[in-house]
Design an enzyme around this catalytic site. Structure first.
Site, PDB file in Angstrom:
ATOM      1  N   ARG A  24       0.727  -1.321  -0.093  1.00 37.85           N
ATOM      2  CA  ARG A  24      -0.022   0.016  -0.142  1.00 37.85           C
ATOM      3  C   ARG A  24       0.775   1.421  -0.031  1.00 37.85           C
ATOM      4  O   ARG A  24       0.372   2.252  -0.685  1.00 37.85           O
ATOM      5  CB  ARG A  24      -1.086  -0.178   1.313  1.00 37.85           C
ATOM      6  CG  ARG A  24      -1.858  -0.899   0.815  1.00 37.85           C
ATOM      7  CD  ARG A  24      -3.027  -1.039   2.040  1.00 37.85           C
ATOM      8  NE  ARG A  24      -4.018  -1.892   1.780  1.00 37.85           N
ATOM      9  CZ  ARG A  24      -4.843  -2.494   2.825  1.00 37.85           C
ATOM     10  NH1 ARG A  24      -4.801  -2.343   4.098  1.00 37.85           N
ATOM     11  NH2 ARG A  24      -5.896  -3.112   2.407  1.00 37.85           N
ATOM     12  N   LYS A  47     -18.590 -17.666   1.115  1.00 35.06           N
ATOM     13  CA  LYS A  47     -19.997 -17.548   1.068  1.00 35.06           C
ATOM     14  C   LYS A  47     -20.873 -17.000  -0.001  1.00 35.06           C
ATOM     15  O   LYS A  47     -19.977 -15.813  -0.680  1.00 35.06           O
ATOM     16  CB  LYS A  47     -20.421 -16.869   2.407  1.00 35.06           C
ATOM     17  CG  LYS A  47     -20.129 -17.540   3.731  1.00 35.06           C
ATOM     18  CD  LYS A  47     -20.483 -16.652   4.796  1.00 35.06           C
ATOM     19  CE  LYS A  47     -20.062 -17.177   6.171  1.00 35.06           C
ATOM     20  NZ  LYS A  47     -20.519 -15.979   7.022  1.00 35.06           N
ATOM     21  N   GLY A 104      -9.345  -9.439  -1.334  1.00 35.31           N
ATOM     22  CA  GLY A 104      -8.224  -9.842  -0.531  1.00 35.31           C
ATOM     23  C   GLY A 104      -7.556 -10.997  -0.886  1.00 35.31           C
ATOM     24  O   GLY A 104      -6.314 -11.309  -0.958  1.00 35.31           O
ATOM     25  N   GLY A 164     -13.207  -4.242  -0.094  1.00 33.55           N
ATOM     26  CA  GLY A 164     -14.570  -3.895   0.062  1.00 33.55           C
ATOM     27  C   GLY A 164     -15.063  -2.855  -0.851  1.00 33.55           C
ATOM     28  O   GLY A 164     -16.260  -3.027  -1.549  1.00 33.55           O
TER      29      GLY A 164
HETATM   30  P1  AMP Z   1     -13.872 -14.637   0.823  1.00 37.21           P
HETATM   31  O1  AMP Z   1     -13.341 -13.731   1.564  1.00 37.21           O
HETATM   32  O2  AMP Z   1     -15.388 -14.618   0.777  1.00 37.21           O
HETATM   33  O3  AMP Z   1     -13.294 -14.569  -0.623  1.00 37.21           O
HETATM   34  O4  AMP Z   1     -13.476 -16.162   1.139  1.00 37.21           O
HETATM   35  C1  AMP Z   1     -12.143 -16.593   1.297  1.00 37.21           C
HETATM   36  C2  AMP Z   1     -12.078 -17.890   2.235  1.00 37.21           C
HETATM   37  O5  AMP Z   1     -12.987 -18.743   1.695  1.00 37.21           O
HETATM   38  C3  AMP Z   1     -10.771 -18.351   2.495  1.00 37.21           C
HETATM   39  O6  AMP Z   1     -10.294 -18.001   3.729  1.00 37.21           O
HETATM   40  C4  AMP Z   1     -10.908 -19.747   2.151  1.00 37.21           C
HETATM   41  O7  AMP Z   1     -10.123 -20.419   3.051  1.00 37.21           O
HETATM   42  C5  AMP Z   1     -12.225 -19.911   2.167  1.00 37.21           C
HETATM   43  N1  AMP Z   1     -12.798 -21.054   1.256  1.00 37.21           N
HETATM   44  C6  AMP Z   1     -12.517 -21.217   0.259  1.00 37.21           C
HETATM   45  N2  AMP Z   1     -13.136 -22.370  -0.130  1.00 37.21           N
HETATM   46  C7  AMP Z   1     -13.598 -23.049   0.855  1.00 37.21           C
HETATM   47  C8  AMP Z   1     -14.272 -24.360   1.184  1.00 37.21           C
HETATM   48  N3  AMP Z   1     -14.576 -25.270   0.120  1.00 37.21           N
HETATM   49  N4  AMP Z   1     -14.777 -24.474   2.209  1.00 37.21           N
HETATM   50  C9  AMP Z   1     -14.644 -23.435   3.416  1.00 37.21           C
HETATM   51  N5  AMP Z   1     -13.761 -22.486   3.096  1.00 37.21           N
HETATM   52  C10 AMP Z   1     -13.359 -22.042   1.789  1.00 37.21           C
END
Ligand code: AMP
Length: 419
Positions: A36, A218, A375, A398
């Site tokens: 950054r 999610k 991220g 974000g």
């Molecule tokens: P996000 O911040 O929503 O992009 O999510 C990133 C996180 O999702 C990372 O820390 C990953 O470890 C987690 N992740 C990715 N695939 C899976 C999975 N199949 N089951 C659980 N966590 C996951």
């Protein structure tokens, strides 16, 4: 709107909102990743090269009260001086009048953490949202926020916003302050310019085939961006934990995989909407499963909709990798947000690495425009040392998501006048 390239800072003091919210090594207090800081250099250097003076302001962390040493920007002075030579420091961002007044052309003044004042965020502290007094406190603080912003503005002749990571917040330094500068005295820095150009290219001017790759934990976090992109993309590739909500929504067996039970209808809705809009949706064909959420877990591979009971899918497997690689290879525009699996564990990083490689290859060999944001996908691209092999890596998690969702960002609107 004026452009920083066309502006001459000679004899001017520029107050620049940078994003110096950098990670620190907990033991040594040293900056552990200075991306950054490096990102802000072109703007600061331009001001200095023109013969101006730069006043840098930023937040760091989430201080709950007044000055907390662990969030002091003083700690990052050496990391800045490494690139810019000696700089000055104002111990109190709201009492820097003298330092700002005495600042000469070619000099740089860093203000202490803006969030040592609740006025920066305009969010009352130490009072619960449910407290009846909260709304009054908020109103009062909003008025104080204006004064705080006005005071910051009084330090300088020109305002430059170069902190894309906080552009989605209506804070004193990111948005409110702009009201105290005339149209010809406020602008974006180079970093925000690049971010906005890259995202506008993808949103409004994407060459086809256009592929969105959405991963991460999610569906609920990504729903708005997926909906906005469905109007634009040809292909939607899904991976990561959110996969399993889609698979279950279609009647598949997902074992102990991550699933948002209350989002099953939503998943079906997205699939129907994609179909109606002629978007090809790619869901994983096979998954790499673990018997527990652990880096040393035992693994097996199954069809994605036949995950054995008690096992959880933590990565995409080979058939899926092959299919996704093919789709990415034939794309002319790609946006990627979110990992394909739990890439923090080496055993479950293969799918994410393969996608990173495929995106880099599409950029290099197919001339695709590729934008990586959020991220974790940025971390994945860096882990694979491919940041310079893709078209653009967004620094604003974000803020990037909200922009891609089609929302108006206060920090952008304050300068560009978006409505
Ligand atoms: P996000 O911040 O929503 O992009 O999510 C990133 C996180 O999702 C990372 O820390 C990953 O470890 C987690 N992740 C990715 N695939 C899976 C999975 N199949 N089951 C659980 N966590 C996951």
């Amino acid at each position: 709107m004026i452009k920083i390239d066309d502006f001459n800072f000679k004899g001017k003091k520029a107050i620049i909102r940078v994003d110096f919210n950098v990670p620190l090594n907990k033991e040594t207090g040293e900056v552990s990743d200075d991306t950054r800081i490096r990102g802000a250099l072109p703007t600061i250097k331009k001001v200095i090269a023109d013969g101006g003076a730069a006043i840098l302001m930023s937040h760091m962390g989430k201080p709950k009260n007044n000055p907390e040493p662990k969030y002091s920007l003083k700690q990052i002075i050496p990391a800045i001086e490494k690139y810019l030579g000696k700089i000055q420091f104002a111990e109190d961002c709201n009492k820097a009048d003298e330092a700002a007044k005495n600042l000469k052309a070619g000099e740089i003044l860093l203000l202490e953490n803006l969030r040592f004042y609740a006025e920066e965020e305009g969010k009352p502290r130490g009072i619960e949202k449910t407290d009846p007094a909260f709304e009054d406190a908020k109103k009062e603080l909003k008025a104080a926020q204006k004064e705080f912003a006005k005071h910051l503005a009084s330090y300088a002749d020109v305002y430059v916003n170069d902190a894309f990571g906080t552009a989605h917040r209506k804070h004193a330094s990111t948005a409110v302050i702009a009201d105290f500068f005339a149209e010809d005295s406020k602008m974006f820095g180079f970093l925000i310019n690049k971010e906005v150009e890259a995202m506008d290219k993808v949103l409004n001017d994407a060459e086809k085939p256009f592929t969105a790759i959405m991963g991460g934990a999610k569906v609920s976090d990504k729903i708005n961006i997926i909906k906005n992109l469905l109007n634009r993309v040809d292909n939607l590739i899904i991976g990561g934990g959110m996969t399993y909500t889609f698979i279950k929504a279609q009647g598949g067996k997902i074992g102990a995989s991550l699933c948002e039970e209350d989002k099953l209808d939503l998943a079906r809705e997205i699939l129907a909407e994609a179909k109606a809009k002629g978007v090809n949706v790619y869901l994983p064909l096979d998954g790499l499963n673990a018997d527990k959420f652990d880096k040393d877990a035992n693994t097996n591979v199954s069809k994605i909709d036949e995950t054995p009971d008690g096992w959880m899918g933590l990565d995409i497997a080979d058939q899926t990798i092959a299919e996704y690689t093919k789709v990415i290879a034939s794309s002319k525009t790609v946006i990627w947000n979110g990992p394909m699996g739990v890439f923090e564990f080496d055993k479950f990083a293969k799918g994410t690495s393969a996608v990173a490689q495929a995106v880099a290859k599409a950029t290099q060999e197919n001339g695709a425009f590729t934008l990586i944001g959020g991220g974790d996908s940025v971390a994945a691209i860096n882990k694979n040392k491919l940041a310079d092999k893709v078209s653009y890596v967004s620094t604003g998690g974000g803020a990037m998501l909200e922009y891609m969702e089609g929302k108006i960002l206060p920090g952008i609107a304050a300068i560009r006048g978006d409505k």
